[in-house]
Design a protein around this motif. Structure first.
Motif, mmCIF file in Angstrom:
data_model
loop_
_atom_site.group_PDB
_atom_site.id
_atom_site.type_symbol
_atom_site.label_atom_id
_atom_site.label_comp_id
_atom_site.label_asym_id
_atom_site.label_seq_id
_atom_site.Cartn_x
_atom_site.Cartn_y
_atom_site.Cartn_z
ATOM 1 N N HIS A 31 5.704 -36.218 40.752
ATOM 2 C CA HIS A 31 4.866 -36.364 41.939
ATOM 3 C C HIS A 31 3.390 -36.212 41.587
ATOM 4 N N SER A 32 2.585 -36.780 42.446
ATOM 5 C CA SER A 32 1.137 -36.627 42.405
ATOM 6 C C SER A 32 0.737 -36.117 43.790
ATOM 7 N N PRO A 33 -0.516 -35.903 44.053
ATOM 8 C CA PRO A 33 -0.902 -35.466 45.401
ATOM 9 C C PRO A 33 -0.547 -36.475 46.489
ATOM 10 N N SER A 34 -0.389 -37.751 46.126
ATOM 11 C CA SER A 34 -0.189 -38.771 47.157
ATOM 12 C C SER A 34 1.194 -39.415 47.185
ATOM 13 N N GLU A 35 2.041 -39.151 46.171
ATOM 14 C CA GLU A 35 3.340 -39.814 46.173
ATOM 15 C C GLU A 35 4.362 -39.090 45.305
ATOM 16 N N PHE A 36 5.631 -39.353 45.596
ATOM 17 C CA PHE A 36 6.753 -38.906 44.785
ATOM 18 C C PHE A 36 7.335 -40.143 44.117
#
Length: 102
Positions: A31-36
């Motif tokens: 994951h990143s801050p905006s997506e899995f």
């Protein structure tokens, strides 16, 4: 008019190839801050190399809805078919290329 009739219905279609599905016995979640990112892999015994067969990218909100839907369905499954027996986590050393954020 009822609330159900006021809502627009979603017509979902699936082509024949997609309907066949892809078998996966391993999912790698990043994951990143905006997506899995969910990478689905089919690991075969005795095979030293496996490929990602499918990648699904979700918003954090949709990932949370997926978690709830899976939990609800597992509870329904176990109520009907009995408890799913968990096996020990297999020790699979992963070499998954460079790591990073999307």
């Amino acid at each position: 008019m009822s609330e159900t009739n006021d809502k627009q219905k979603l017509n979902i279609q699936i082509d024949e190839e997609t309907a066949q599905g892809i078998y996966s016995n391993l999912v790698i979640v990043n994951h990143s801050p905006s997506e899995f990112v969910l990478d689905y892999v089919n690991v075969m015994p005795g095979t030293p190399k496996s490929k990602v067969r499918s990648r699904v990218i979700l918003t954090p909100q949709h990932a949370k809805r997926l978690l709830k839907a899976l939990n609800d369905n597992i509870l329904k499954y176990e109520k009907r078919h009995g408890k799913i027996q968990e096996q020990e986590k297999p020790n699979i050393p992963l070499n998954f290329g460079p790591t990073g954020e999307a």
